[in-house]
Write a protein that holds these residues in place. Structure first.
Motif, short mmCIF file in Angstrom:
data_model
loop_
_atom_site.label_atom_id
_atom_site.label_comp_id
_atom_site.label_asym_id
_atom_site.label_seq_id
_atom_site.Cartn_x
_atom_site.Cartn_y
_atom_site.Cartn_z
N LEU A 145 3.69 -29.63 35.83
CA LEU A 145 3.65 -29.80 34.38
C LEU A 145 3.89 -28.48 33.66
N GLY A 146 3.39 -27.39 34.25
CA GLY A 146 3.62 -26.08 33.64
C GLY A 146 5.09 -25.70 33.64
N VAL A 147 5.81 -26.02 34.69
CA VAL A 147 7.24 -25.72 34.76
C VAL A 147 8.04 -26.65 33.87
N PRO A 193 -1.78 -27.51 31.27
CA PRO A 193 -1.47 -28.81 30.66
C PRO A 193 -2.74 -29.62 30.41
N PRO A 194 -2.66 -30.69 29.62
CA PRO A 194 -3.84 -31.53 29.36
C PRO A 194 -4.38 -32.16 30.65
N ALA A 195 -5.70 -32.25 30.74
CA ALA A 195 -6.35 -32.76 31.95
C ALA A 195 -5.93 -34.19 32.24
N GLU A 200 -3.03 -37.98 35.75
CA GLU A 200 -2.01 -39.04 35.86
C GLU A 200 -0.93 -38.65 36.85
N LEU A 201 -0.45 -37.40 36.79
CA LEU A 201 0.59 -36.97 37.70
C LEU A 201 0.04 -36.84 39.13
N THR A 202 -1.20 -36.42 39.28
CA THR A 202 -1.82 -36.34 40.61
C THR A 202 -1.86 -37.72 41.26
#
Length: 448
Positions: A145-147, A193-195, A200-202
């Motif tokens: 998410l950071g990238v 990024p937001p928790a 959700e991505l995890t």
């Protein structure tokens, strides 16, 4: 340039080592790997340092790894992980961990990906021998998410499947899933990024990894699936006179059997228990007779075909014997020493193969150097040089000689059982056919 040269050399050495340690090494889905652009691989982690070596050697594009910081402080291994461009990760469970350094780690990974590179990590956080994935850490999602906030990023799950991960000359598969884009997320002042999106991505990563790995609640399920797959595949191969299935096909087949196992356990556990006992009994009888499932034909055993195979084995023996027999004598004690030392330094199954490979990379070259020195002292420099060249080749010839002997003995035992214990052999054939029909019937009922 120098660093890339060292990395290329190590990749060649590691690839050679993989081909020696594993009898079969296969990949599937490499055409799905994006050829360019930022890409983050996520892998399951069943086999310690052997896992990253597979992707390092077999990925269709260069990959940088995230590796636990203690590896960088270990003799020999520390130099190797630096040489391949790995990035250290501080983990809370490691002694002396400095978690503040992970900010720098995140920055390095994000910069590498933003420049269009590929990176890889193990979201489980540690290698293990559990029958299913461990709960995933959030690092992969936070990095992705950071990238993606600054540049488009794709994420790709890769499954590692071992038939017997700690066993020398077993088989291994690298299975690429479908890549998917990571949706951009706003970052806070600290670059996080937001928790909710991280979670959700995890979960999405967990689903992608689940699609390229075998998941079960207990080891018994994996054992039952492996035994069942051997029964079904050996019957199909024997009836069609086809070659042994590729590992990727075996993996997909096992996933179907595992789905059926879970469905039948939920619907009719007593029936599952009956089938499992019969499968175990059949394999125990094969093991007691000393024959492989693949040596049991569908119809009558074709003696001519067996004799032809024996002639081919004998031809291979004749070609390998001049180099293989000395190699067997010279490498037997080092081989036994490697097994003893690796079991002393490793207490867990997920690091045993790494220990064996590491010790072998030390013991065998030292053995070859010692043999070359002895030949040099005895017959001079030319003899020492020839010995240094032939010693590794003799070791590989000895390995192939032993494998040929094992296959030949299996075929001979099957032939002997057919000739001298016809009733037992026929019973094995009937039992496999009945088991296969019952299992396929259950699969049809369950729709798997």
């Amino acid at each position: 340039m120098k660093g890339r040269g060292i990395r290329a050399f190590l990749v060649v050495v590691f690839r050679w080592g993989l081909r020696i340690f594993f009898r079969r090494v296969e990949t599937r889905g490499e055409d799905r790997v994006p050829s360019a652009g930022p890409l983050l691989f996520v892998l399951n982690h069943p086999n310690s340092l052997i896992d990253p070596i597979f992707l390092l050697c077999l990925a269709p594009r260069p990959v940088s790894f995230l590796a636990k910081a203690p590896l960088f402080r270990m003799p020999l291994i520390g130099g190797l992980v630096r040489a391949v461009g790995a990035i250290p990760v501080e983990r809370r469970q490691d002694a002396g961990a400095d978690l503040s350094k992970n900010r720098e780690m995140f920055a390095r990974v994000r910069a590498h990906l933003a420049a269009g590179g590929a990176a890889a990590l193990f979201p489980e956080g540690t290698s293990h021998s559990d029958p299913r994935l461990k709960p995933l850490k959030t690092g992969a999602a936070r990095i992705a998410l950071g990238v993606s906030a600054a540049t488009p990023l794709q994420l790709q799950a890769v499954g590692l499947f071992y038939t017997a991960k700690q066993t020398f000359r077993s088989a291994a598969l690298l299975y690429y899933g479908e890549p998917f884009p990571v949706s951009p997320a706003p970052l806070d002042a600290a670059g996080e990024p937001p928790a909710e999106q991280v979670q959700e991505l995890t979960e999405q990563i967990a689903g992608a990894l689940g699609a390229v790995t075998l998941q079960a609640d207990a080891f018994e399920a994996h054992d039952f699936v492996a035994r069942t797959e051997r029964i079904l595949a050996s019957q199909r191969r024997a009836s069609d006179d086809a070659p042994r299935p590729e590992l990727a096909d075996e993996f997909v087949f096992r996933r179907r059997i595992l789905a059926g196992y879970h469905a039948l356990r939920a619907r009719d556990p007593a029936r599952l228990d009956r089938v499992r006992r019969r499968v175990n009994r059949y394999e125990d009888r094969l093991r007691g007779a000393g024959i492989d499932p693949w040596d049991v034909p569908v119809g009558s055993l074709q003696t001519g075909k067996v004799l032809l195979r024996m002639l081919l084995f004998l031809l291979g023996f004749a070609l390998l014997l001049p180099l293989g027999l000395p190699g067997l004598v010279l490498h037997y004690l080092p081989y036994r020493l490697i097994g003893m030392l690796s079991r002393r330094v490793s207490r867990y199954a997920d690091v045993l193969a790494t220990a064996k490979a590491t010790v072998a990379f030390i013991v065998f070259p030292l053995t070859w150097l010692l043999l070359a020195l002895l030949a040099w002292r005895w017959r001079g420099f030319p003899a020492g040089g020839v010995t240094l060249l032939l010693a590794p080749a003799s070791g590989y010839a000895a390995l192939r000689l032993v494998e040929l002997a094992d296959r030949a003995l299996g075929a001979l035992r099957a032939l002997g059982l057919w000739l001298l214990g016809r009733r037992q052999f026929l019973h094995l054939q009937v039992e496999r056919r009945v088991l296969r029909e019952e299992i396929l019937g259950i699969a049809a009922e369950l729709g798997v």
